[in-house]
Design a protein around this motif. Structure first.
Motif, short mmCIF file in Angstrom:
data_model
loop_
_atom_site.label_atom_id
_atom_site.label_comp_id
_atom_site.label_asym_id
_atom_site.label_seq_id
_atom_site.Cartn_x
_atom_site.Cartn_y
_atom_site.Cartn_z
N THR A 114 0.96 -0.75 0.17
CA THR A 114 -0.18 0.32 0.34
C THR A 114 0.73 0.88 0.19
N VAL A 115 1.98 1.29 1.08
CA VAL A 115 2.88 2.46 0.72
C VAL A 115 3.36 2.38 -0.55
N ASP A 116 4.08 1.66 -1.12
CA ASP A 116 4.86 1.51 -3.00
C ASP A 116 3.57 1.88 -3.19
N TYR A 117 2.32 1.48 -3.92
CA TYR A 117 1.64 1.39 -4.27
C TYR A 117 1.30 3.51 -4.28
N LEU A 118 0.61 3.72 -3.46
CA LEU A 118 0.13 5.09 -3.02
C LEU A 118 1.03 6.30 -3.09
N ASP A 119 2.98 5.46 -3.40
CA ASP A 119 3.64 7.06 -3.68
C ASP A 119 3.45 7.15 -4.83
N THR A 120 3.56 5.95 -5.71
CA THR A 120 3.81 5.40 -7.18
C THR A 120 2.03 6.93 -7.53
N HIS A 121 1.01 7.02 -6.95
CA HIS A 121 0.14 7.54 -7.05
C HIS A 121 0.17 8.51 -6.49
N LYS A 122 0.67 9.32 -6.17
CA LYS A 122 0.97 9.89 -5.08
C LYS A 122 0.49 11.81 -5.22
N GLU A 123 1.26 12.16 -6.82
CA GLU A 123 -0.27 12.90 -6.94
C GLU A 123 -1.32 12.98 -7.05
N ARG A 124 -1.58 11.91 -7.72
CA ARG A 124 -2.99 11.45 -8.15
C ARG A 124 -3.79 11.82 -6.58
N PHE A 125 -3.22 10.52 -5.47
CA PHE A 125 -4.27 10.66 -4.03
C PHE A 125 -4.21 12.41 -3.76
N ASP A 126 -2.85 13.10 -3.80
CA ASP A 126 -2.73 14.12 -2.43
C ASP A 126 -4.19 15.46 -3.78
N GLN A 127 -3.90 15.40 -4.85
CA GLN A 127 -4.94 16.29 -5.38
C GLN A 127 -6.39 16.09 -4.93
N SER A 128 -6.69 14.59 -4.56
CA SER A 128 -7.60 14.03 -4.69
C SER A 128 -8.59 14.05 -2.97
N ILE A 129 -7.34 14.25 -2.63
CA ILE A 129 -7.93 14.65 -0.57
C ILE A 129 -8.08 15.98 -0.54
N LYS A 130 -7.22 16.68 -1.48
CA LYS A 130 -7.48 18.47 -1.57
C LYS A 130 -8.80 19.29 -2.10
N MET A 131 -9.12 18.02 -2.97
CA MET A 131 -9.76 18.72 -3.66
C MET A 131 -11.57 17.55 -2.81
N ASN A 132 -11.58 16.39 -2.39
CA ASN A 132 -12.32 16.23 -0.66
C ASN A 132 -12.09 17.20 0.41
N ILE A 133 -11.64 17.79 0.68
CA ILE A 133 -11.03 18.21 1.70
C ILE A 133 -12.01 19.47 1.31
N LYS A 134 -12.37 20.70 0.19
CA LYS A 134 -12.23 21.71 -0.38
C LYS A 134 -14.34 21.56 -0.18
N SER A 135 -14.85 19.54 -0.64
CA SER A 135 -16.04 19.64 -0.41
C SER A 135 -16.39 20.54 1.09
N GLY A 136 -16.05 19.95 1.98
CA GLY A 136 -16.32 20.41 3.44
C GLY A 136 -16.00 18.93 4.79
N VAL A 137 -15.53 18.45 4.13
CA VAL A 137 -15.31 16.77 4.93
C VAL A 137 -14.17 16.80 5.89
N SER A 138 -13.72 15.86 6.71
CA SER A 138 -12.42 15.87 7.52
C SER A 138 -11.16 15.86 7.07
N TYR A 139 -10.41 15.60 7.40
CA TYR A 139 -9.06 15.10 6.43
C TYR A 139 -9.19 13.66 6.83
N PRO A 140 -9.40 13.21 7.90
CA PRO A 140 -9.63 11.43 7.32
C PRO A 140 -10.24 11.07 6.88
N LYS A 141 -11.95 11.71 6.40
CA LYS A 141 -12.83 11.38 5.61
C LYS A 141 -11.88 11.54 4.11
N ALA A 142 -11.55 12.46 3.86
CA ALA A 142 -10.88 13.31 2.30
C ALA A 142 -10.53 11.94 2.23
#
Length: 405
Positions: A114-142
């Motif tokens: 999982t660590v390896d997979y998320l490191d490979t897709h880091k840019e996409r994953f981080d961008q998705s987290i930012k978008m979810n936080i902007k929608s108003g959810v908490s960080y763990p939920k994002a």
């Protein structure tokens, strides 16, 4: 050569599940001794510990841990990523061969993958987290939503479980720090991390044990079967010495006083106070009569209960943004809380090789980083009655590391 396995703990309080994990950790790692990095008097979920770090150190040493080191406040009261980074740094600095943690998964390969997979897709994953936080959810939920949005391969970890999340960050920290520590995991037994009720005859979560301890006298439930005899004895001793256990309601008057004397500008300097929540905090402090009522009034979809409690701890201890560490920073010292005879032998053999200074006498260490730990311990002492407050207030300087033969 002595082989040490590291464990990252809070022991709030030490129970049978912890005893199982500790024994399994030693066996899995084939270790000669166990070194625990333990949170101090305030914990990762933004709560005061049930009993002081010194009593929890006694519980650890008398139940099989050989060395107890304190995780500094700057890491202990933070989100999982920073908490893990600090704890792994300490275990690395003291020369641990391995780190063993409990998890819902129980399969270390899934953590590594999982660590390896998320490191490979880091840019996409981080961008998705930012978008979810902007929608108003908490960080763990994002984090959870972003993880679910990736088309994951087989053997990827479920990151909606609290111990899996912590374990993921432990493994990630080991890799990022280029540490030689070997990550190991054992499957959690029976009780889930946040269970509020006793699930089996002998294993219960720390949450359910604390709930039983704080229950009204008419509802008192025995915890004897869920904790080792040493834990039970030490809990009774703490009550006899200090009168009661620590919980948030004990600190409500102090928190309210702090809030009512602060301006919004001063409050914004406190760590994690952002996005205008200072106004909500100040308004709720005026109209609340207890801590739980206050928390209900400030709760929002964006801010988890845990994050709000951490903000309250930082207000209580006056921990400002300039005081706290970020995810890339590491501790600057090893604070020794206690050791066994075997632990002392390990320290004598290897302390010249430690990557950080070992602090056993507080007055001998003059660096500023430790001041927040001292302040937090002093604030913590106000959670008990006036008659015994002073002994706990001065304990930070007077108490030498605990030694168990």
């Amino acid at each position: 050569m002595m082989k040490a396995v590291g464990v990252i703990v809070e022991y709030n309080p030490f129970h049978n599940g912890h005893a199982y994990h500790l024994q399994a950790a030693k066996e899995t790692a084939q270790a000669d001794l166990a070194i625990a990095v333990m949170s101090g008097n305030f914990l990762q979920r933004g709560e005061p510990a049930l009993v002081s770090k010194w009593f929890r150190t006694k519980m650890a040493l008398q139940n099989g841990v050989d060395i107890v080191l304190e995780l500094p406040y700057q890491f202990a009261t933070q989100k999982a990523e920073t908490f893990a980074n600090g704890a792994v740094s300490i275990l690395n600095a003291i020369g641990c061969h391995s780190l063993c943690f409990g998890s819902e998964s129980g399969d270390i390969s899934s953590f590594l993958q999982t660590v390896d997979y998320l490191d490979t897709h880091k840019e996409r994953f981080d961008q998705s987290i930012k978008m979810n936080i902007k929608s108003g959810v908490s960080y763990p939920k994002a984090l959870s939503l972003s993880f679910q949005s990736l088309s994951s391969p087989e053997n990827i970890l479920s990151l909606d479980k609290p111990n899996n999340i912590l374990g993921f960050h432990y493994v990630k920290s080991i890799i990022q720090q280029k540490s030689s520590i070997i990550p190991l995991t054992v499957k959690r037994k029976n009780a889930n991390y946040h269970d509020e009720h006793f699930a089996t005859d002998t294993i219960a979560s720390a949450t359910s044990i604390r709930k039983a301890l704080f229950a009204n006298k008419e509802e008192k439930i025995s915890i004897e079967q869920y904790v080792p005899a040493v834990t039970s004895t030490l809990l009774k001793e703490y009550l006899a010495v200090y009168g009661h256990f620590h919980e948030w309601e004990n600190y409500w008057d102090y928190l309210r006083f702090r809030l009512l004397q602060m301006s919004p500008e001063e409050l914004r300097e406190i760590y994690e106070v952002e996005e205008g929540i200072e106004h909500r905090l100040l308004s709720a402090a005026l109209d609340s009569t207890n801590f739980n009522e206050f928390m209900q009034k400030i709760k929002t979809k964006r801010y988890t209960w845990t994050r709000l409690q951490r903000i309250c701890v930082h207000i209580l201890t006056n921990a400002k943004k300039t005081d706290m560490k970020n995810t890339s920073e590491q501790p600057s010292y090893l604070r020794l809380l206690g050791m066994t005879k075997k632990g002392k032998e390990y320290l004598n053999l290897y302390k010249a090789q430690f990557a950080l200074p070992l602090v056993s006498k507080l007055s001998a260490y003059k660096e500023n980083d430790i001041l927040l730990d001292i302040r937090a311990s002093r604030v913590y002492s106000f959670g008990i009655g006036n008659q015994t407050k002073d002994s706990l207030l001065h304990q930070e300087y007077k108490q030498p590391p605990i030694y168990i033969e």
